[in-house]
Each structure stands twice: as C-alpha cells, then as structure tokens.
Write a protein that holds these residues in place. Sequence first.
Motif, PDB file in Angstrom:
ATOM      1  N   THR A 158      26.170  25.126  18.186  1.00  0.00           N
ATOM      2  CA  THR A 158      26.152  26.462  18.769  1.00  0.00           C
ATOM      3  C   THR A 158      27.580  26.977  18.768  1.00  0.00           C
ATOM      4  N   SER A 160      28.893  30.978  18.800  1.00  0.00           N
ATOM      5  CA  SER A 160      28.477  32.374  18.668  1.00  0.00           C
ATOM      6  C   SER A 160      29.365  33.174  17.725  1.00  0.00           C
ATOM      7  N   ASN A 171      23.218  34.093  18.480  1.00  0.00           N
ATOM      8  CA  ASN A 171      22.400  33.011  19.035  1.00  0.00           C
ATOM      9  C   ASN A 171      21.865  32.050  17.970  1.00  0.00           C
ATOM     10  N   LYS A 173      21.759  29.127  15.280  1.00  0.00           N
ATOM     11  CA  LYS A 173      22.438  27.838  15.134  1.00  0.00           C
ATOM     12  C   LYS A 173      23.254  27.832  13.848  1.00  0.00           C
TER      13      LYS A 173
END
Length: 194
Positions: A158, A160, A171, A173
């Motif tokens: 993760t 952003s 959001n 991956k």
Amino acid sequence: VSPKKNGYLREFRIGYMISFLEPVLAKYDLVDYDNVPRVSGGENIILYGVPGAGKSWTIKNEYCNDEDRMERLVFHPDYTYSDFVGQILPRLDDEGSVSYEFTPGPFTKLLKRAYTNPDKMYYLIIEEINRGNAPAIFGDIFQLLDRNKDGKSEYEITNSDIAKVMCNDENHKVYLPSNMSILCTMNTSDQNVF
C-alpha cells in the motif's frame, strides 16, 4: 458472444474489440490493466564483475537498447528513497499559489509505463547498486521483489503516492507487473561491496 446465424456458428471475439477500443478507453482510464493480457517474464538480475567485464554492454545488447522502455540511474551514497520512488515538492501555479504534489522518481515513472503498456517489456537499470544504501533506497519496494512464475510481484504493498501515479487510484495496491524487469550492475572490486 456466439450467436447462430444461417446455421453457422459466428463468433465475436471480445479480445479484438478490446484491443481496438483500448486507446479510447485508456484516455478515460476505463481499461482494467490488472486483467489485460500482459507480456510476462519480468525478473530481477544483478550483473557483477570487475570494471570492463561488460556489465553495461550486456544490458544494452542482450536485454534492451530502447530508451523509451528504460529508466537508467546510478546509486551513490547520497541517493535516497525520495530520489528513487518520488517525493512531495512545492509547485507554483500561474496565479502564484503554492501547492504540494508528489513528483515521481525513476522507479514510479517506469512502473506507470509498464503498467499501462502491457504489450512491451520495460527495464529499470540500476548501475552501481552496491554504492548506495540499497535497503534504505528501496524501502517498502523491497516487498515487491519476490515474483511469481510469470514475473509479477508475489506480494503487493500500500503506497498511495505510487498508486495514484500508477493507475490514478490512491487506494489501488502496488505491485511490479510481469512486463517490468530490474537489471542492476555491481563492481566486485569496489571497496563498498557489502
């Protein structure tokens, strides 16, 4: 879709339609790049040897000689994660207002190109990987280096900032697609090898 017409089975191949519409869909970010057919075989390779052994020559002649499909950089003691992945920098607009935006580094720029162009192999070339502090420079990207048999990252992270550049969705991956390879060179006679 396979409708019957005049006693013959007519086939409409959706794949052909998608390839025809892909440039239009991409303009509006409607292509699902996670599920399109993609070149496979991405790998992480370190070429090592004494100076003059042909490490850079091997990359150029055996992997890629197309500057449009490469990002080339050199690690050194002052090179950082921010240089590699990207950093938030101030921007001045036409009205004189200052805003702060994520500015992608070479890793993130190439990742976006590989992600949005699934039909070509892309290469991140890191010269002198041993000269920089690789664990600090790679940071959370290290998790992505484990790959499955096709060459895609086994794990996702993760992040952003990278996700927003990669696929316009903070959001989403982050992973290395199967059409992105990382090629590194290392001088084995260097005092900095550890």
